[in-house]
Design a protein around this motif. Structure first.
Motif: not given
Ligand code: HEC
Length: 144
Positions: A81-87
């Protein structure tokens, strides 16, 4: 990546890493064809047709050239997972999905064949017949 020996109807290198085999006339081994079918059913929706990638998920025909086989397996089994504010990128875990896990080596060799083996895009035109060894291993995995 040189095919060295067969096991369960699949080709392996001398180091026991799954690999593909493409004959001079373009006929591919059955496992690579099986990988094409499984990729198209399970991975295509996010990763794009033919391992080419999409705006959402990376081109796996390129990924397999840098990720080794074990790392590839680990990501498919456990997800990423790459979950952050932009992705908001989520790769699901497939370790308990038999339609993927019983064919994980096939998907890997298909992507390798696409990435480094000059396998053309689309449904492979010519393939080897499915062997009894392949069928036996497939049945035991799907029923096990
Ligand atoms: C629901 C969408 C989705 C499906 C279905 C999916 N993936 Fe993914 N996959 C992703 C996303 C998004 C990433 C990138 C994750 C990240 O950047 O952390 C990814 C990353 C990967 C990576 C790491 C690539 C790299 O270069 O680091 C591998 C390997 C992978 N997926 C294999 C597969 C395989 C094999 C299948 C089919 C069995 C599959 N994925 C199905 C969304 C998906």
């Amino acid at each position: 990546m040189t095919p060295d020996h067969m096991e369960n109807g699949r080709w392996y290198t001398a180091e026991d890493i799954p690999t593909f085999k493409i004959a001079e006339d373009g006929t591919i081994d059955y496992a690579t064809f099986s990988g094409y079918r499984r990729y198209s059913a399970e991975c295509h929706v996010c990763h794009g047709p033919d391992g080419e990638g999409s705006t959402y998920a990376p081109a796996l025909k390129n990924s397999v050239q840098t990720l080794d086989y074990y790392k590839f397996q680990e990501i498919v089994a456990s997800g990423k997972q790459d979950v952050n504010t932009s992705a908001n990128l989520v790769m699901p875990a497939f370790g308990t999905n038999k339609n993927v896990w019983c064919y994980i080596d096939d998907i890997y060799v298909y992507l390798l064949a696409r990435g480094v083996g000059d396998l053309p895009r689309g449904r492979p035109a010519k393939k080897e017949a499915k062997s009894d060894d392949f069928t036996a291993q497939e049945n035991s995995c799907m029923e096990g």
